[in-house]
Design an enzyme around this catalytic site. Structure first.
Site, PDB file in Angstrom:
ATOM      1  N   HIS A 102       0.817  -1.225   0.000  1.00 45.87           N
ATOM      2  CA  HIS A 102       0.000   0.000   0.000  1.00 45.87           C
ATOM      3  C   HIS A 102       0.842   1.262   0.000  1.00 45.87           C
ATOM      4  O   HIS A 102       0.318   2.354   0.115  1.00 45.87           O
ATOM      5  CB  HIS A 102      -0.947   0.028   1.206  1.00 45.87           C
ATOM      6  CG  HIS A 102      -1.717  -1.238   1.412  1.00 45.87           C
ATOM      7  ND1 HIS A 102      -1.273  -2.241   2.238  1.00 45.87           N
ATOM      8  CD2 HIS A 102      -2.871  -1.688   0.860  1.00 45.87           C
ATOM      9  CE1 HIS A 102      -2.126  -3.264   2.212  1.00 45.87           C
ATOM     10  NE2 HIS A 102      -3.104  -2.957   1.381  1.00 45.87           N
ATOM     11  N   ASP A 204      34.761 -31.712  14.588  1.00 47.82           N
ATOM     12  CA  ASP A 204      34.888 -33.029  13.961  1.00 47.82           C
ATOM     13  C   ASP A 204      36.035 -33.099  12.951  1.00 47.82           C
ATOM     14  O   ASP A 204      35.821 -33.081  11.744  1.00 47.82           O
ATOM     15  CB  ASP A 204      33.553 -33.394  13.295  1.00 47.82           C
ATOM     16  CG  ASP A 204      33.523 -34.842  12.836  1.00 47.82           C
ATOM     17  OD1 ASP A 204      34.607 -35.456  12.698  1.00 47.82           O
ATOM     18  OD2 ASP A 204      32.419 -35.360  12.607  1.00 47.82           O
ATOM     19  N   HIS A 207      36.185 -36.639  10.682  1.00 49.03           N
ATOM     20  CA  HIS A 207      35.599 -36.944   9.379  1.00 49.03           C
ATOM     21  C   HIS A 207      36.488 -36.485   8.224  1.00 49.03           C
ATOM     22  O   HIS A 207      36.304 -36.915   7.096  1.00 49.03           O
ATOM     23  CB  HIS A 207      34.207 -36.315   9.234  1.00 49.03           C
ATOM     24  CG  HIS A 207      34.199 -34.887   8.768  1.00 49.03           C
ATOM     25  ND1 HIS A 207      34.665 -33.841   9.509  1.00 49.03           N
ATOM     26  CD2 HIS A 207      33.775 -34.334   7.596  1.00 49.03           C
ATOM     27  CE1 HIS A 207      34.522 -32.710   8.831  1.00 49.03           C
ATOM     28  NE2 HIS A 207      33.986 -32.978   7.675  1.00 49.03           N
ATOM     29  N   HIS A 212      36.379 -36.643   3.405  1.00 50.56           N
ATOM     30  CA  HIS A 212      36.960 -35.752   2.400  1.00 50.56           C
ATOM     31  C   HIS A 212      38.217 -36.338   1.750  1.00 50.56           C
ATOM     32  O   HIS A 212      39.028 -35.593   1.195  1.00 50.56           O
ATOM     33  CB  HIS A 212      37.293 -34.403   3.027  1.00 50.56           C
ATOM     34  CG  HIS A 212      36.090 -33.678   3.562  1.00 50.56           C
ATOM     35  ND1 HIS A 212      35.009 -33.384   2.783  1.00 50.56           N
ATOM     36  CD2 HIS A 212      35.807 -33.194   4.800  1.00 50.56           C
ATOM     37  CE1 HIS A 212      34.100 -32.743   3.529  1.00 50.56           C
ATOM     38  NE2 HIS A 212      34.560 -32.637   4.750  1.00 50.56           N
ATOM     39  N   ASP A 363      30.102 -33.280   2.293  1.00 48.88           N
ATOM     40  CA  ASP A 363      29.390 -33.152   3.564  1.00 48.88           C
ATOM     41  C   ASP A 363      27.869 -33.206   3.421  1.00 48.88           C
ATOM     42  O   ASP A 363      27.183 -33.721   4.302  1.00 48.88           O
ATOM     43  CB  ASP A 363      29.770 -31.843   4.265  1.00 48.88           C
ATOM     44  CG  ASP A 363      31.151 -31.923   4.907  1.00 48.88           C
ATOM     45  OD1 ASP A 363      31.501 -32.997   5.417  1.00 48.88           O
ATOM     46  OD2 ASP A 363      31.869 -30.912   4.888  1.00 48.88           O
TER      47      ASP A 363
HETATM   48  S1  FES Z   1       1.763  -0.731   3.213  1.00 44.21           S
HETATM   49 FE1  FES Z   1       0.210  -2.169   3.613  1.00 44.21          FE
HETATM   50  S2  FES Z   1       1.335  -3.966   4.086  1.00 44.21           S
HETATM   51 FE2  FES Z   1       2.837  -2.495   3.799  1.00 44.21          FE
HETATM   52 FE   LIG Z   2      33.407 -31.579   6.192  1.00 45.02          FE
END
Ligand code: FES
Ligand SMILES: [Fe+2]
Lengths: 448, 183
Positions: A102, A204, A207, A212, A363
């Site tokens: 709005h 960790d 791992h 890897h 991962d």
């Molecule tokens: S102006 Fe109406 S929801 Fe933002």
């Molecule tokens: Fe990792």
């Protein structure tokens, strides 16, 4: 909810339901993400007045805005009229934010600056001062990192970070020029509970040589605490698992160079380290200058921020329900670095970590599957364990925190879940314990 | 590495001959088939030694924000690779220890909207195309990657080699857990 039964720090046990339960997740949004200091942005991402950066705190959409006077404010990214999202860009510069619905418009300081048909349709009776953007209760900066907190009763950011600053400064304060995050935000969706990637990176090292192995064979150029393909020669003297710092953690090698072990051609980086080490040592002292700066360090700030000087990625995980996260990654640099070093870092970060990164390719599947295997009727009743090296921690000369040897240990993970449990059990900050174990200068043994 | 990518230039804008257009269209299809088949040795054989393979990351920005997110190579890119870097990525698969690639991902690359232009260099051609790459993994992991490409292909010994490729993916947030794919 019986949080006490979900975690047993003394045995390293976690109930799998903490990765899948909706009730646990709703309580996390309130008691972890609604209460803790959360990383919002790096000052390098909003350098000029009216620069903005959009992020999340838990599931709440937030805009971080640099003010005219240089201060930083953060607001919920939602219109106070009917709730629409007011900012739809990831970042930019804006003198105002106008709602698409709005047309209400808000100034960068959050004030409601314009309302279409204010006199005609509202008969001049709308009290604009009551409809500004809703601010995040606390916003503060630590050496370039901007954090926000929804809880006005939370301790100061300084106290929240506590002695973890000793480790944070290895990146943030190594050189006088400070730090920056570079590149666009690398965002990806991962179907994992948010705690699993945190656990993976906070402690960790186990791992690394296994999950890897293929990535390491492709790019590893130097030793990293003996961690190599198949975990065949891990060297527990080569690193530290640091925890017991208000839920923050560091996992670090100690050789001052292996942060660049996953750069296929590390020579320019090693030259940079050598040229600047005297300055860093002068600023941060011998321990950090010689042993930590340039090392592979995984730093975790509870609950969801992790960064790795050396590998140079900086990451935050935004939860999207118990089974999903958005993972946001940037490359991190020191401003004093020459341009070619910064470019190499960005390139190497994308080659190794992040969406197309060789390591992250490994991962994702594991984290997603650990999450899925916590969701069944039977599996949700089962437990998982982080019980490696239980009880084998203590003080270390020169380093704050409760410390276990090596990069391969589950010490840090246990502290992560302990902190999680402390927050989940506490109904307010006054029930959350503060601990910075073994502060520098104190050598009492720690009974974790 | 140069600071700006120049895949768009220099351009004469003139359409290439029917013969060249046909040969390059067939080349794109052949490349897609090799990627579908995970025939990476066959794919690498189609890449020039001076390859630049680039896929920039794209943020959501307002229209008034004129930040160059595409050609500025100092910005983040998922791929910003030369031939050596591409080979490094592929070597991970050859180690036999890239556990996450086993079971294999199933790929289909669809290439369309092919346009071929002459450039200022007699042996180089600019090729525009769109792609749809579909991946399916494990039980129900699937994702679609859709975007535009601009390439420079160079004729060498009766075949064409890819010299430059700019890939513009349409995602802001990647909806997949990795990018184990070439586009
Ligand atoms: S102006 Fe109406 S929801 Fe933002
Ligand atoms: Fe990792």
């Amino acid at each position: 909810m019986d949080v006490a039964s979900l975690i047993d720090t003394s045995t390293g046990r976690q109930s799998r339901s903490i990765y899948s339960s909706d009730a646990v997740y709703r309580q996390e949004l309130e008691r972890v993400f609604g209460r803790c200091w959360l990383f919002l942005a790096h000052i390098s991402q909003i350098p000029r007045p009216n620069d903005f950066f959009r992020t999340y705190m838990g599931e709440d959409d937030v805009i971080v805005i640099r003010q005219k006077d240089g201060a930083v404010k953060a607001f919920l990214n939602t219109c106070t009229h009917r709730g629409n999202r007011i900012c739809r860009a990831d970042r930019g510069n804006a003198r105002s934010f106008t709602c698409n619905y709005h047309g209400w418009s808000f100034a960068p300081d959050g004030a409601l600056a314009g309302v279409p048909l204010e006199n005609e349709a509202y008969f001049g009776e709308l009290d604009r001062s009551k409809f500004g953007l809703v601010p995040v209760a606390q916003v503060a900066e630590y050496k370039g990192l901007i954090f926000g907190c929804f809880d006005p009763a939370a301790p100061s950011l300084d106290d929240y970070l506590g002695d973890a600053k000793f480790y944070l400064d290895v990146w943030l304060d190594a050189l006088p020029g400070g730090t920056a995050l570079v590149g666009e935000t690398q965002k990806m969706v991962l179907n994992t509970n948010w705690k699993l990637p945190v656990e993976n990176v906070c402690g960790d090292g186990y791992h690394l040589g296994w999950a890897h192995a293929g990535a390491m064979m492709a790019v590893q150029s130097m030793d990293l605490s003996g961690l190599s393909v198949g975990n065949s020669s891990a060297n527990l003297d080569g690193g530290l698992s640091v925890a017991g710092l208000n839920g923050h953690m560091a996992l670090t090698s100690l050789d001052g160079v292996s942060g660049y072990a996953f750069y296929p051609e590390p020579k320019p980086m090693l030259d940079y380290l050598e040229a600047n080490r005297p300055t860093v040592t002068e600023r941060l002292g011998k321990t950090r200058g010689e042993q930590l700066w340039g090392s592979q360090i995984n730093i975790t700030i509870f609950p969801n921020l992790q960064f790795l000087p050396g590998l140079n990625w900086f990451r935050v995980y935004h939860p999207k329900g118990p089974g999903q996260i958005e993972q946001w990654t940037w490359a991190m640099v020191e401003n004093d670095m020459p341009e070619n070093i910064k470019a190499t870092i960005l390139d190497n970060q994308c080659l190794t970590f992040g969406l197309a990164g060789l390591f992250d390719n490994d991962d994702g599947d594991n984290l997603a599957a650990c999450t899925e295997q916590s969701r069944g009727w039977r599996t949700a009743q089962m437990d998982v364990y982080t019980n490696m090296a239980l009880g084998r921690s203590g003080a270390r000369e020169g380093f704050p925190g409760d410390i276990a040897a090596g990069l391969v240990s589950e010490h840090n993970q246990r502290y992560f879940y302990r902190r999680w449990q402390e927050h989940m059990q506490a109904s307010s900050w006054s029930d959350v314990p503060t601990y910075n174990l073994n502060p520098l200068g104190s050598r009492e043994a720690v009974n974790a | 590495m140069n600071q700006t990518s120049t895949v768009e230039r220099p351009s004469t804008g003139a359409a290439a001959s029917l013969e060249v257009s046909h040969a390059l269209t067939q080349t794109l299809y052949r490349e897609a088939r090799r990627l579908d088949d995970e025939d990476y040795a066959g794919w690498v054989a189609m890449l020039a030694d001076d390859l630049h393979y680039h896929m920039p990351g794209i943020e959501t920005r307002y229209r008034r924000d004129t930040t160059d997110q595409i050609t500025d190579l100092t910005r983040m890119a998922y791929y910003n690779d030369n031939l050596d870097e591409i080979k490094k990525r592929l070597s991970r698969l050859e180690t036999g220890t890239a556990w996450s690639e086993d079971p294999a991902t199933r790929y289909t690359h669809i290439v369309t909207n092919v346009e071929v232009e002459n450039t200022e260099k007699a042996d180089e051609f600019r090729v525009f195309s769109n792609f749809y790459a579909y991946r399916n993994r494990n039980e129900r992991d699937e994702d679609s990657l859709i975007g535009n490409r601009i390439d420079i292909w160079r004729e060498a010994g009766g075949a064409y080699q890819l010299v430059k490729r700019r890939i513009i993916l349409k995602h802001n947030i990647m909806l997949s857990k990795n990018l184990n794919i070439y586009l």
